[in-house]
Motif scaffolding. Structure first.
Motif, PDB file in Angstrom:
ATOM      1  N   LEU A  36      -6.767   9.648   0.081  1.00  0.00           N
ATOM      2  CA  LEU A  36      -6.041   8.838   1.049  1.00  0.00           C
ATOM      3  C   LEU A  36      -5.222   7.744   0.366  1.00  0.00           C
ATOM      4  CD1 LEU A  36      -8.675   8.385   3.923  1.00  0.00           C
ATOM      5  CD2 LEU A  36      -6.666   9.887   3.876  1.00  0.00           C
ATOM      6  N   VAL A  37      -5.793   7.161  -0.685  1.00  0.00           N
ATOM      7  CA  VAL A  37      -5.090   6.127  -1.436  1.00  0.00           C
ATOM      8  C   VAL A  37      -3.876   6.727  -2.145  1.00  0.00           C
ATOM      9  CG1 VAL A  37      -5.270   4.422  -3.280  1.00  0.00           C
ATOM     10  CG2 VAL A  37      -7.205   4.792  -1.734  1.00  0.00           C
ATOM     11  N   VAL A  38      -4.079   7.894  -2.740  1.00  0.00           N
ATOM     12  CA  VAL A  38      -2.975   8.560  -3.437  1.00  0.00           C
ATOM     13  C   VAL A  38      -1.874   8.946  -2.453  1.00  0.00           C
ATOM     14  CG1 VAL A  38      -2.317  10.588  -4.780  1.00  0.00           C
ATOM     15  CG2 VAL A  38      -4.467   9.403  -5.286  1.00  0.00           C
ATOM     16  N   ALA A  39      -2.280   9.520  -1.318  1.00  0.00           N
ATOM     17  CA  ALA A  39      -1.294   9.943  -0.314  1.00  0.00           C
ATOM     18  C   ALA A  39      -0.510   8.751   0.225  1.00  0.00           C
ATOM     19  CB  ALA A  39      -2.003  10.666   0.829  1.00  0.00           C
ATOM     20  N   ASN A  40      -1.213   7.641   0.482  1.00  0.00           N
ATOM     21  CA  ASN A  40      -0.524   6.445   0.972  1.00  0.00           C
ATOM     22  C   ASN A  40       0.399   5.870  -0.092  1.00  0.00           C
ATOM     23  OD1 ASN A  40      -0.336   4.104   3.043  1.00  0.00           O
ATOM     24  ND2 ASN A  40      -0.874   3.085   1.135  1.00  0.00           N
ATOM     25  N   GLY A  41      -0.049   5.916  -1.350  1.00  0.00           N
ATOM     26  CA  GLY A  41       0.778   5.407  -2.432  1.00  0.00           C
ATOM     27  C   GLY A  41       2.085   6.170  -2.562  1.00  0.00           C
ATOM     28  N   VAL A  42       1.995   7.484  -2.463  1.00  0.00           N
ATOM     29  CA  VAL A  42       3.204   8.310  -2.534  1.00  0.00           C
ATOM     30  C   VAL A  42       4.097   8.039  -1.320  1.00  0.00           C
ATOM     31  CG1 VAL A  42       4.088  10.670  -2.509  1.00  0.00           C
ATOM     32  CG2 VAL A  42       2.075  10.102  -3.898  1.00  0.00           C
ATOM     33  N   ALA A  43       3.486   7.977  -0.135  1.00  0.00           N
ATOM     34  CA  ALA A  43       4.250   7.701   1.080  1.00  0.00           C
ATOM     35  C   ALA A  43       4.912   6.330   1.009  1.00  0.00           C
ATOM     36  CB  ALA A  43       3.340   7.788   2.304  1.00  0.00           C
ATOM     37  N   MET A  44       4.206   5.347   0.444  1.00  0.00           N
ATOM     38  CA  MET A  44       4.756   4.006   0.303  1.00  0.00           C
ATOM     39  C   MET A  44       5.975   4.008  -0.610  1.00  0.00           C
ATOM     40  SD  MET A  44       2.878   0.521  -1.064  1.00  0.00           S
ATOM     41  CE  MET A  44       2.634   1.163  -2.732  1.00  0.00           C
ATOM     42  N   ALA A  45       5.859   4.704  -1.742  1.00  0.00           N
ATOM     43  CA  ALA A  45       6.970   4.760  -2.679  1.00  0.00           C
ATOM     44  C   ALA A  45       8.185   5.450  -2.060  1.00  0.00           C
ATOM     45  CB  ALA A  45       6.535   5.485  -3.950  1.00  0.00           C
ATOM     46  N   VAL A  46       7.948   6.558  -1.362  1.00  0.00           N
ATOM     47  CA  VAL A  46       9.044   7.298  -0.733  1.00  0.00           C
ATOM     48  C   VAL A  46       9.699   6.465   0.368  1.00  0.00           C
ATOM     49  CG1 VAL A  46       9.626   9.322   0.663  1.00  0.00           C
ATOM     50  CG2 VAL A  46       8.090   9.555  -1.293  1.00  0.00           C
ATOM     51  N   ALA A  47       8.868   5.868   1.239  1.00  0.00           N
ATOM     52  CA  ALA A  47       9.402   5.069   2.345  1.00  0.00           C
ATOM     53  C   ALA A  47      10.158   3.851   1.822  1.00  0.00           C
ATOM     54  CB  ALA A  47       8.263   4.627   3.266  1.00  0.00           C
ATOM     55  N   PHE A  48       9.594   3.188   0.829  1.00  0.00           N
ATOM     56  CA  PHE A  48      10.239   2.009   0.263  1.00  0.00           C
ATOM     57  C   PHE A  48      11.598   2.379  -0.317  1.00  0.00           C
ATOM     58  CE2 PHE A  48      11.011  -1.660  -2.338  1.00  0.00           C
ATOM     59  CZ  PHE A  48      10.296  -2.693  -1.752  1.00  0.00           C
ATOM     60  N   PHE A  49      11.656   3.498  -1.017  1.00  0.00           N
ATOM     61  CA  PHE A  49      12.928   3.932  -1.592  1.00  0.00           C
ATOM     62  C   PHE A  49      13.952   4.256  -0.500  1.00  0.00           C
ATOM     63  CE2 PHE A  49      15.755   7.378  -2.910  1.00  0.00           C
ATOM     64  CZ  PHE A  49      16.398   6.781  -3.985  1.00  0.00           C
ATOM     65  N   LEU A  50      13.513   4.971   0.530  1.00  0.00           N
ATOM     66  CA  LEU A  50      14.441   5.414   1.570  1.00  0.00           C
ATOM     67  C   LEU A  50      15.014   4.250   2.375  1.00  0.00           C
ATOM     68  CD1 LEU A  50      12.660   8.625   2.930  1.00  0.00           C
ATOM     69  CD2 LEU A  50      14.701   8.505   1.480  1.00  0.00           C
TER      70      LEU A  50
END
Length: 264
Positions: free
Chosen positions: A169-183
């Motif tokens: 869950l931490v890994v998935a949120n981390g990836v989602a955070m990076a993608v969302a922040f970039f977008l």
């Protein structure tokens, strides 16, 4: 500023305060037992971040609606009808005032001079929107960045609940955070600044006056510089989590948790 906007600012301020002191503790204690085990200063920050997430979802989704469906604002980004944008900005101003009060009341544990300066600068810039109705498209566009905030806050929630960095869950949120922040903070820079530069030299731009021009351009430049810095830190942290290299370091050396959980 019209009575309607003043009412929305006041309602937003009171509503977020009530959510912080009443709704968040009730919801949080129901969702996780770990909430009740946190020390008082962590409880305050937990409630603060949950309020931040709610605010981000409200204004972020409202922002997308305006960008997609408000033809008047899209047709004239400088002087278009600011009716809906002023509502969105008023909600944010109420939230900023609530957060300033929260920081002042808990300065020893949550005080951060950077966020005070950030909030005051944002209130100054948004003041032009509420009082003069100028730059509705650009003011609303900046709020799209709020859509990355829930992932940033969720990262803090996982961390304070002692989830291991390798947890799925931490890994998935981390990836989602990076993608969302970039977008919503980095990828939008070229079209945003193209729209900004397109107004330079036009009669609409000249009508703004020097004060509004400076507040607009300077605040956007500073925020985008910060966004690039934060994006670098998030991307580096995301890479470490994915590759597992962060697990080899002590938790005390992990990147700071207090990434920007506030509005731009």
């Amino acid at each position: 500023m019209d009575t309607r906007e003043l009412s929305v600012v006041a309602g937003s301020f009171i509503g977020f305060q009530l959510f912080f002191s009443g709704i968040s503790p009730l919801v949080s204690s129901t969702l996780t037992e770990g909430y009740g085990k946190l020390p008082p200063h962590k409880l305050n920050e937990w409630n603060s971040r949950l309020v931040s997430t709610v605010h981000a979802l409200i204004v972020g989704l409202f922002c997308l609606y305006i960008l997609w469906f408000d033809d008047a604002v899209n047709a004239d980004p400088v002087w278009g009808d600011p009716n809906l944008v002023k509502l969105n900005v008023a909600i944010t101003c109420g939230y900023l005032l609530y957060d300033l009060l929260l920081l002042a009341c808990n300065w020893s544990t949550m005080g951060d001079s950077f966020f005070v300066c950030h909030h005051l600068a944002a209130l100054y810039a948004y003041g032009y929107v509420l009082t003069r109705g100028v730059l509705p498209y650009f003011a609303n566009f900046r709020l799209i960045s709020e859509l990355s905030t829930p992932f940033v806050n969720q990262r803090w929630f996982f961390d304070v609940l002692a989830y291991p960095r390798s947890h799925r869950l931490v890994v998935a949120n981390g990836v989602a955070m990076a993608v969302a922040f970039f977008l919503v903070r980095i990828a939008v820079m070229p079209p945003y600044w193209a729209k900004v530069f397109g107004t330079f030299g036009t009669p609409a731009f000249e009508r703004l006056g020097l004060g509004a021009q400076v507040a607009w351009i300077v605040s956007c430049v500073c925020l985008d510089i910060l966004n690039v810095v934060w994006m670098y830190k998030i991307a580096r942290g995301c890479y470490k989590v994915i590759t597992g290299s962060s697990g080899k370091k002590k938790a005390s050396k992990a990147q700071p948790n207090h990434m920007n959980n506030h509005t731009d």
